[in-house]
Design an enzyme around this catalytic site. Sequence first.
Site, PDB file in Angstrom:
ATOM      1  N   GLY A   1       0.870  -1.180   0.000  1.00 51.71           N
ATOM      2  CA  GLY A   1       0.000   0.000   0.000  1.00 51.71           C
ATOM      3  C   GLY A   1       0.897   1.217   0.000  1.00 51.71           C
TER       4      GLY A   1
ATOM      5  N   ASN B   1       3.487   2.210   2.861  1.00 49.25           N
ATOM      6  CA  ASN B   1       4.943   2.110   2.651  1.00 49.25           C
ATOM      7  C   ASN B   1       5.639   3.393   3.138  1.00 49.25           C
ATOM      8  OD1 ASN B   1       4.414  -0.312   1.350  1.00 49.25           O
ATOM      9  ND2 ASN B   1       4.516   0.553  -0.707  1.00 49.25           N
TER      10      ASN B   1
ATOM     11  N   GLY C   1       9.315   4.637  -5.247  1.00 45.81           N
ATOM     12  CA  GLY C   1       8.768   6.005  -5.173  1.00 45.81           C
ATOM     13  C   GLY C   1       8.285   6.311  -3.764  1.00 45.81           C
ATOM     14  N   ASP C   2       7.732   5.304  -3.103  1.00 45.09           N
ATOM     15  CA  ASP C   2       7.269   5.514  -1.718  1.00 45.09           C
ATOM     16  C   ASP C   2       8.472   5.697  -0.795  1.00 45.09           C
ATOM     17  OD1 ASP C   2       4.755   5.018  -2.780  1.00 45.09           O
ATOM     18  OD2 ASP C   2       4.838   2.889  -2.268  1.00 45.09           O
TER      19      ASP C   2
END
Length: 327
Positions: A45, A49, A269-270
């Site tokens: 999620g 994250n 990206g998270d």
Amino acid sequence: MALGESTVAIRPGKVLLVGEAMTLFTAEQEGDLAEVSTFGASVAGAELNVCVGLSRLGQKPVYMTKLAHDPAGDRIRAFMERNGIDTSLVSYDDDHLTGFMMKSKVSHGDPKTAYWRKNSAASTLSPADVDAVDFSDISLVHLTGILPPLSETTLAAAKELIAKARENGAYVSFDPNLRPAIWPSLDLMRKTLVELAAQSDLVLPGVGEGRELFGADDLASTAQAFIDNGAKLVVVKDGPAGAYATDGNDSTYVHGFVVDKVVDTVGCGDGFAAGTLSALLDGRTVDEALERGCALGAIQTQFVSDNEGLPTPEELEAFKASHRRAE
Ligand SMILES: O=C(O)C(=O)C[C@H](O)[C@H](O)CO
């Protein structure tokens, strides 16, 4: 002062993230998800994250979601507790199930994902859930483009979240995180994400997202498009090479970290968002924030899970000391 040396004013308080967490089944062999015979279970999620990354680096983020009392929901709850994430805004809807997803194993490129999340408990999040939050002690709200397409009520909840955060003086950070597969239409995806980005203080896109949303084709034009759209600060991820930031007047570029072999790109990206936000919350400069973002993004490529490898401060320092920078 040059942008890279400046800091971002965020008032003290709690960090709030809202989204859908899922149990994640990751294939243990390469090949078609329909044919793989063994899977490892973890938790995924995008916003969750980011919570994990923030928590490992010393914050206690509040994560708002809805779960069901089922094995997927119980796993997520236990994961949050284990990871020091505030569960006070987790609620339950047992008329629905907790979502789950599968992810393939690859030796290069991005893994394939498949979702079982339609009509999930989290998809029933609504503006009423947001309205029940006391925003007076929230310093920062981080939202991604994944919450809005889950349902009509989550779309309204995402808009309410940004409106309430702004009304109450919280800093708003937004990662467009495009998921075309779960939007009813690409037009609605573009229109909604552009509208949410316009109301955010900080936007964290990649160049692909700049292309999809504004027809931009490089770092500077992507960043400028989001600035012209209303953001105060834009940080554009440049993959393993690094990251670029601008406030519309000045810009800065920070080089990323070189890793020997990429294991899994999902969650990078998270990780980047968590690193950047944690540094800004610590009062670090924009350049330091981009560097921490790049480090967490690179670390995340070394792990199959979407969040398990996110570092403690000691692990972060050890990673930085042992990896050379991209040129
Ligand atoms: O793909 C999604 O919608 C998720 O939220 C699961 C992953 O953890 C996420 O994509 C990583 O960014």
